[in-house]
Design a protein around this motif. Sequence first.
Motif, PDB file in Angstrom:
ATOM      1  N   ILE A  58       0.813  -1.219   0.000  1.00 25.73           N
ATOM      2  CA  ILE A  58       0.000   0.000   0.000  1.00 25.73           C
ATOM      3  C   ILE A  58       0.847   1.270   0.000  1.00 25.73           C
ATOM      4  CG2 ILE A  58      -2.094  -0.998   0.969  1.00 25.73           C
ATOM      5  CD1 ILE A  58      -1.221  -0.099   3.718  1.00 25.73           C
ATOM      6  N   THR A  59       2.148   1.158   0.284  1.00 30.07           N
ATOM      7  CA  THR A  59       3.011   2.341   0.271  1.00 30.07           C
ATOM      8  C   THR A  59       3.851   2.430  -1.000  1.00 30.07           C
ATOM      9  OG1 THR A  59       4.760   1.171   1.477  1.00 30.07           O
ATOM     10  CG2 THR A  59       3.152   2.419   2.786  1.00 30.07           C
ATOM     11  N   HIS A  90       7.692   2.218   0.812  1.00 31.20           N
ATOM     12  CA  HIS A  90       8.049   3.534   1.355  1.00 31.20           C
ATOM     13  C   HIS A  90       7.376   3.739   2.711  1.00 31.20           C
ATOM     14  CE1 HIS A  90      10.040   4.805  -2.335  1.00 31.20           C
ATOM     15  NE2 HIS A  90       9.038   4.246  -2.994  1.00 31.20           N
ATOM     16  N   PRO A  91       7.861   3.044   3.734  1.00 35.29           N
ATOM     17  CA  PRO A  91       7.239   3.167   5.055  1.00 35.29           C
ATOM     18  C   PRO A  91       7.409   4.568   5.630  1.00 35.29           C
ATOM     19  CG  PRO A  91       9.319   1.972   5.205  1.00 35.29           C
ATOM     20  CD  PRO A  91       9.024   2.145   3.749  1.00 35.29           C
ATOM     21  N   GLY A  92       6.454   4.968   6.438  1.00 33.65           N
ATOM     22  CA  GLY A  92       6.511   6.264   7.105  1.00 33.65           C
ATOM     23  C   GLY A  92       6.007   6.137   8.529  1.00 33.65           C
ATOM     24  N   LEU A 193       2.211   8.453  -0.581  1.00 36.30           N
ATOM     25  CA  LEU A 193       3.240   8.826   0.388  1.00 36.30           C
ATOM     26  C   LEU A 193       2.642   9.599   1.560  1.00 36.30           C
ATOM     27  CD1 LEU A 193       6.109   9.872  -2.056  1.00 36.30           C
ATOM     28  CD2 LEU A 193       5.720   7.648  -0.985  1.00 36.30           C
ATOM     29  N   GLY A 194       1.614  10.400   1.275  1.00 37.65           N
ATOM     30  CA  GLY A 194       0.952  11.132   2.351  1.00 37.65           C
ATOM     31  C   GLY A 194       0.256  10.199   3.318  1.00 37.65           C
ATOM     32  N   ALA A 202      10.006  12.124   2.100  1.00 32.97           N
ATOM     33  CA  ALA A 202      11.393  12.600   2.143  1.00 32.97           C
ATOM     34  C   ALA A 202      12.350  11.542   1.600  1.00 32.97           C
ATOM     35  CB  ALA A 202      11.766  12.969   3.575  1.00 32.97           C
ATOM     36  N   ASP A 203      12.151  10.297   2.016  1.00 34.61           N
ATOM     37  CA  ASP A 203      13.017   9.213   1.534  1.00 34.61           C
ATOM     38  C   ASP A 203      12.832   8.987   0.038  1.00 34.61           C
ATOM     39  OD1 ASP A 203      13.895   8.856   4.120  1.00 34.61           O
ATOM     40  OD2 ASP A 203      12.485   7.241   4.557  1.00 34.61           O
TER      41      ASP A 203
END
Length: 237
Positions: A58-59, A90-92, A193-194, A202-203
């Motif tokens: 999902i990322t 893209h984990p956050g 990403l949001g 950022a990554d």
Amino acid sequence: MKSYNYDEFSTKGYDFDSVIGPDVGDKAPDFPLTTTDGETKRLLNFSGEFLVLEMGSITCPLFQSRRSIMEPLSRQNGVSSAVLYVREAHPGADIQSHKSFDDKKTCALRLKNEDGESRTVFVDNFEGSAHVAYGSMPNAVFIINKNGCVVYRSEWNNPSATQKAVQALLAGKAVTAKPYFRPAVPATVFKTLGKAGKGSAADFFKGLPFLIWTNIIKRNLRLLVNRPKVGSWKTSC
């Protein structure tokens, strides 16, 4: 990267220049996997003439931007279509890297329940054994025939090329489509990403210049000048 389930995306964790995992003509790795429905099935025990297997999370903006085109493939006669849920691309802060198999399954269920994914979703194990066997790329796609052989592959899914490959296979023809890399739709990038939360964007943007050079330029040039391996419904391995 220190582990398969990295906490921060980095281009150093991927080999963008090598073909890793089964190539066209190779035997496709088979695994017993849990689905989001709670069943355990073997990956290659599919009902259609071909299995279209896409890696995703999902990322992953690329995966999310291709879903609306890929999902209808599962409704074509002779085609089975599935997603292998892998590590978060893209984990956050809000959607973090998986710390357990339950974390992974929870994210896969969000893909089904919140994002409306209609295909069968296989949840890879915590260590990513199936994903690693198929090359570890975040949005690769493979087409596998009834002989259990890879007849088409792309390190990055190009839905148009994947559709052309499926159409050729269903017509009994060899696959000649070249999967040129296409970037994700910008609106989907920012939305994905949001949703992942602080740190994810950022990554991603830190690695963006390298990703553009490696994929849009180098990879597409290689595809342009090289002749791809050809698979068909009768490919054996």
